[in-house]
Design a protein around this motif. Structure first.
Motif, PDB file in Angstrom:
ATOM      1  N   VAL A  11      13.746  20.316 -15.872  1.00 23.03           N
ATOM      2  CA  VAL A  11      14.051  18.888 -15.864  1.00 23.03           C
ATOM      3  C   VAL A  11      15.560  18.668 -15.923  1.00 23.03           C
ATOM      4  CG1 VAL A  11      13.851  16.744 -17.171  1.00 23.03           C
ATOM      5  CG2 VAL A  11      11.851  18.221 -16.871  1.00 23.03           C
ATOM      6  N   ILE A  12      16.237  19.426 -16.814  1.00 22.92           N
ATOM      7  CA  ILE A  12      17.687  19.290 -16.958  1.00 22.92           C
ATOM      8  C   ILE A  12      18.393  19.625 -15.656  1.00 22.92           C
ATOM      9  CG2 ILE A  12      19.714  20.228 -18.156  1.00 22.92           C
ATOM     10  CD1 ILE A  12      17.832  20.652 -20.588  1.00 22.92           C
ATOM     11  N   GLY A  13      17.936  20.739 -14.983  1.00 21.85           N
ATOM     12  CA  GLY A  13      18.552  21.124 -13.708  1.00 21.85           C
ATOM     13  C   GLY A  13      18.352  20.061 -12.643  1.00 21.85           C
ATOM     14  N   GLY A  14      17.121  19.535 -12.579  1.00 22.47           N
ATOM     15  CA  GLY A  14      16.835  18.508 -11.577  1.00 22.47           C
ATOM     16  C   GLY A  14      17.652  17.254 -11.800  1.00 22.47           C
ATOM     17  N   LEU A  15      17.762  16.832 -13.030  1.00 23.32           N
ATOM     18  CA  LEU A  15      18.555  15.638 -13.331  1.00 23.32           C
ATOM     19  C   LEU A  15      20.023  15.872 -13.010  1.00 23.32           C
ATOM     20  CD1 LEU A  15      16.970  14.563 -16.746  1.00 23.32           C
ATOM     21  CD2 LEU A  15      16.789  13.347 -14.573  1.00 23.32           C
ATOM     22  N   LEU A  70      23.574  10.333  -7.634  1.00 22.38           N
ATOM     23  CA  LEU A  70      23.138   9.028  -8.153  1.00 22.38           C
ATOM     24  C   LEU A  70      23.778   8.773  -9.521  1.00 22.38           C
ATOM     25  CD1 LEU A  70      19.313   9.207  -7.347  1.00 22.38           C
ATOM     26  CD2 LEU A  70      21.069   7.908  -6.111  1.00 22.38           C
ATOM     27  N   ASP A  71      24.333   7.574  -9.657  1.00 22.16           N
ATOM     28  CA  ASP A  71      24.949   7.200 -10.935  1.00 22.16           C
ATOM     29  C   ASP A  71      23.906   7.158 -12.045  1.00 22.16           C
ATOM     30  OD1 ASP A  71      27.327   6.944  -9.680  1.00 22.16           O
ATOM     31  OD2 ASP A  71      27.229   4.743  -9.466  1.00 22.16           O
ATOM     32  N   GLY A  72      24.264   7.691 -13.225  1.00 26.83           N
ATOM     33  CA  GLY A  72      23.376   7.609 -14.391  1.00 26.83           C
ATOM     34  C   GLY A  72      22.569   8.850 -14.633  1.00 26.83           C
ATOM     35  N   PHE A  73      22.176   9.542 -13.589  1.00 21.41           N
ATOM     36  CA  PHE A  73      21.308  10.713 -13.781  1.00 21.41           C
ATOM     37  C   PHE A  73      22.045  11.879 -14.416  1.00 21.41           C
ATOM     38  CE2 PHE A  73      18.598   8.261 -11.096  1.00 21.41           C
ATOM     39  CZ  PHE A  73      17.313   8.633 -11.457  1.00 21.41           C
ATOM     40  N   GLY A  74      23.366  11.918 -14.212  1.00 21.95           N
ATOM     41  CA  GLY A  74      24.143  12.953 -14.902  1.00 21.95           C
ATOM     42  C   GLY A  74      24.083  12.757 -16.412  1.00 21.95           C
ATOM     43  N   GLU A  75      24.125  11.482 -16.829  1.00 17.98           N
ATOM     44  CA  GLU A  75      24.006  11.175 -18.259  1.00 17.98           C
ATOM     45  C   GLU A  75      22.627  11.545 -18.783  1.00 17.98           C
ATOM     46  OE1 GLU A  75      24.113   7.300 -21.263  1.00 17.98           O
ATOM     47  OE2 GLU A  75      24.741   7.081 -19.155  1.00 17.98           O
ATOM     48  N   PHE A  76      21.575  11.284 -17.933  1.00 19.50           N
ATOM     49  CA  PHE A  76      20.212  11.655 -18.343  1.00 19.50           C
ATOM     50  C   PHE A  76      20.113  13.150 -18.564  1.00 19.50           C
ATOM     51  CE2 PHE A  76      18.440   7.827 -15.799  1.00 19.50           C
ATOM     52  CZ  PHE A  76      18.870   6.983 -16.809  1.00 19.50           C
TER      53      PHE A  76
END
Length: 561
Positions: free
Chosen positions: A249-253, A260-266
């Motif tokens: 999940v971490i790798g995919g995000l 995409l903005d925000g997904f790096g923070e996720f």
């Protein structure tokens, strides 16, 4: 003086704001109208013991406040000493009583205690009522009148301090002077009790630790199964675990976050979650490795808890109480086995304290007898003015063994008829005579203090006619120098009031309400006529009331001697 009294939800009074003035303030009203509620309310705001039962039915709390003005310097100094400085010379006391029995006190709007209210209240108001009459009838209370009049309480406290020391030394010496057989039996018992507790090696908090460990051992299998299941789910011993899935999940995000903005923070937040879950897995693994199933340890815990249970049955309900018992027993054992040197020291100390206490008691006796003579003389002068011209007063005195109040038995004796020897009040005085004696004593004693307000609750009980008129005139005379508040049921007394307030009860619906109303001159005439003639007010009773008021307001001559 007491300038305003505010009462809310006290017994039959829903709400009342009562303005009071200098001079003689009289309260009248029918029986049951709420006159006693007024006194209870004042007692409450002065910090006296009260009860939630005074709260009006259906209400959650009661409130009483009292505003004092024109305060003398000594009261201002006392307030400042207690931490409540008064800048404007006014003082507001208030007390709120809740249904839970707790009360909230304030002085000048700031939180206080009932004890502080009592200390301040004692310098503001003296209340004289039925309790004082009961004290007058109890011979053992008469010594208090003498001490109060003679300002001897400081001298009494000095004696009492020495007497307390003497009692402590006597008690310690008595415990060391047991007969040998009793001493031996007591020593054996104390040594056994102390030894049993010492052998147990008690430790504070031990019982709680044992109970906790016992619960863990008895539920060890459940704990192990739960931790193993958690560890397996997180690490994936039987397949793909939650931590491995979370890595994906971490790798995919992270990959999506590149576009995409925000997904790096996720991705970062998911990584933090992963660290926390990894810590859970490590803790579960460590706990599993440390988990032991040892039946022998459980047996040891049960035995230790049984030892604590047996000791608690003997020496206290907690380990703290058992250790306190041990300390007390050790002190007693040490006291019993005092050396001859210590016993001799105690004997010498006792003799010195006895001599000092006797000397102080002798001085107190002399001061009391002198004060008692002056008190009788001044009270007799007051009683002559209150229509008891032939009265004779004296104090009987008997010396007794030293006690908390000294060595004196003092009882006030009275003779109201010529040729009759003085006898105890309770045996010969009528109700009216007792009321007048009480008023005379209180007036004389009030002259020895600087309290600005005196309250008399039905001091005219058992009195009528000329004697009642004399009481009214006496109260008027006292009110020339300080504020007087009087609850009365006699027209002769009420007529002398500078300010007349009516306590009036009415029923609305199924509830009783009490109002306190200041009376105009016309209303005063009607109220006095009601007291004189009852429910049916006639022109004659109105005329009598007018004449009574005219005579009372026009009197300029001093009281008859």
């Amino acid at each position: 003086m007491l300038a305003q009294l505010y009462i809310r939800n006290v017994a039959v009074i829903q709400e009342a704001s009562i303005d009071l003035a200098k001079g003689l303030n009289v309260f009248t009203g029918e029986t049951g109208a709420g006159k006693s509620v007024l006194i209870h309310s004042i007692n409450a705001v002065l910090g006296e013991r009260t009860s939630k039962d005074i709260i009006r039915t259906g209400e959650k709390k009661a409130l009483v406040s009292a505003l004092f003005t024109g305060l003398p310097p000594r009261v201002l100094a006392l307030a400042e000493e207690l931490g409540f400085p008064l800048e404007d010379g006014e003082l507001l006391l208030s007390r709120e009583i809740g249904l839970d029995g707790k009360s909230s006190c304030k002085i000048g709007g700031r939180p206080a205690t009932a004890a502080l209210l009592r200390e301040l209240g004692g310098s503001l108001i003296n209340i004289h009522g039925q309790q004082d009459t009961h004290q007058l009838m109890a011979a053992d209370k008469h010594i208090g009148f003498v001490d109060g009049f003679g300002l001897l309480n400081g001298q009494l406290r000095e004696y009492q301090g020495v007497y307390r020391e003497l009692c402590q030394v006597r008690e310690e010496l008595s415990s060391s002077n047991l007969d040998e057989a009793e001493k031996a039996r007591r020593i054996d018992l104390l040594q056994y009790q102390i030894g049993e507790i010492e052998e147990a090696g008690l430790r504070l908090g031990e019982e709680e630790e044992l109970d906790s460990r016992k619960r863990i051992i008895k539920n060890a299998q459940k704990i192990s199964d739960s931790l193993a299941r958690v560890y397996s789910i997180l690490t994936g011993e039987d397949g793909e675990g939650l931590l491995e899935l979370l890595d994906q999940v971490i790798g995919g995000l992270g990959e999506a976050g590149a576009y995409l903005d925000g997904f790096g923070e996720f991705s970062g937040r998911a990584q933090e979650m992963r660290y926390e879950l990894e810590e859970y897995a490590a803790s579960a693994r460590d706990a599993l490795e440390e988990m032991e199933y040892n039946p022998q340890e459980l047996d040891a815990i049960e035995q230790r808890l049984d030892t604590l249970y047996r000791l608690k049955k003997k020496y206290g309900s907690t380990v703290e109480e058992i250790l306190a018992f041990q300390q007390k027993a050790s002190g007693e054992l040490e006291g019993i086995t005092l050396s001859e040197e210590r016993t001799a020291q105690l004997e010498a100390q006792k003799q010195a304290l006895e001599a000092k206490a006797k000397s102080l008691a002798d001085e107190l006796t002399k001061a009391r007898l002198k004060a008692a003579g002056r008190l009788c003389q001044e009270v007799r002068g007051e009683l002559i003015q209150l229509d008891m011209p032939s009265v004779t007063l004296t104090f009987s005195h008997r010396e007794k063994a030293l006690g908390p109040m000294g060595q004196d038995d003092l009882e006030l004796l009275i003779s109201t008829n010529p040729g009759e020897p003085p006898k105890p009040l309770a045996k010969i005085a009528s109700g009216g005579e007792i009321s007048r004696v009480m008023l005379a004593i209180k007036n004389v004693m009030a002259s020895e203090d600087e309290v600005g307000t005196l309250i008399f609750d039905e001091v005219d009980t058992g009195v009528s006619g000329r004697a009642a008129q004399k009481i009214g005139r006496k109260l008027k005379q006292v009110a020339e120098h300080r504020q007087v508040i009087c609850v009365t049921h006699l027209a002769q007394v009420a007529a002398y009031g500078d300010h007349h307030l009516l306590i009036q009860k009415e029923v609305r619906g199924d509830r009783t309400y009490t109002n306190v109303l200041p009376l105009t001159q016309r209303q005063r005439v009607e109220e006095l006529a009601r007291i004189i003639g009852g429910e049916n007010i006639t022109e004659i009773s109105l005329q009598n009331a007018r004449e009574m008021l005219t005579l009372a307001s026009g009197e300029k001559r001093p009281l008859d001697k």
